[in-house]
Design an enzyme around this catalytic site. Structure first.
Site, mmCIF file in Angstrom:
data_model
loop_
_atom_site.group_PDB
_atom_site.id
_atom_site.type_symbol
_atom_site.label_atom_id
_atom_site.label_comp_id
_atom_site.label_asym_id
_atom_site.label_seq_id
_atom_site.Cartn_x
_atom_site.Cartn_y
_atom_site.Cartn_z
ATOM 1 N NE ARG A 1 -4.614 2.999 0.025
ATOM 2 C CZ ARG A 1 -5.681 2.314 0.410
ATOM 3 N NH1 ARG A 1 -6.889 2.697 0.024
ATOM 4 N NH2 ARG A 1 -5.560 1.243 1.175
ATOM 5 C CG ASP B 1 -2.052 1.002 1.127
ATOM 6 O OD1 ASP B 1 -1.905 2.002 0.392
ATOM 7 O OD2 ASP B 1 -3.075 0.797 1.797
#
EC number: 3.5.4.25
Length: 196
Positions: A128, A126
């Site tokens: 983000r 991930d």
């Protein structure tokens, strides 16, 4: 503060009328939006969803993920609540971008799971940056939220960035035969809470 508030306009939807507010990242010029429903002022926690952009799920009706289902369910919950905000976080494919997401899908078609595919492309599971979303909440003068999410990491990052998460509200929608492996991988490898 990593963003500035740039423009706003009404956005009528099937769930009701939202106020769409556009934000721009100061360093990159990248844009994000918040959809605000009702009066979000005051100290009461605001029902909120941080929704990361997913062109395939949100706009193209993909069954590979649960994103489009979550987007619709979140907007419905917010409208039913009578007040709330959906932050549309424009970091496609957990921030690897659309073309890399398609490459990751191709690896998944050959047997890799969603985490393995990202790693094979040289990315973290991930990528983000949810601190941008914390800044959006602050620019909206939101002090406390009831967060629609299955991702405890999102709660942790927003809390560390100064957002009071009063409650985590599960958003369990969209499981189907095409995304069962994907959802099971998110639970097993990324800690998503996908059990009622």
């Amino acid at each position: 503060m990593q963003l500035k508030r740039v423009a706003e306009a009404k956005l009528p939807t099937q769930w009701g009328d939202f106020l769409m507010i556009g934000f721009e990242e100061l360093a990159t010029g990248h844009d994000h939006v918040a959809l605000v429903f009702g009066d979000i002022s005051g100290d009461e926690p605001v029902l909120s969803r941080v929704h990361s952009e997913c062109l395939t799920g949100d706009a193209l009706f993909s069954l590979r993920c649960d994103c489009g289902f979550q987007l619709e369910a979140a907007l419905q919950h917010i409208a039913e609540e009578g007040r709330g905000v959906l932050i549309y976080h424009r970091q496609e494919g957990r921030n690897i971008g659309l073309l890399n997401k398609i490459r990751a899908y191709a690896l998944q078609d050959k047997g890799a799971d969603t985490v393995e595919a990202n790693h094979q492309l040289g990315f973290a599971a991930d990528e983000r940056d949810f601190t941008l979303c914390a800044d959006m909440f602050k620019l909206l003068s939101i002090k406390s939220v009831n967060l629609l999410t299955n991702n405890p990491k999102k709660v942790e990052i927003l809390t560390e960035a100064g957002i009071n998460i009063a409650n985590r509200v599960p958003l369990l929608v969209g499981r189907n035969p095409k995304n069962e492996k994907y959802l099971d991988t998110k639970a097993a490898k990324m800690g998503h809470l996908l059990v009622k």
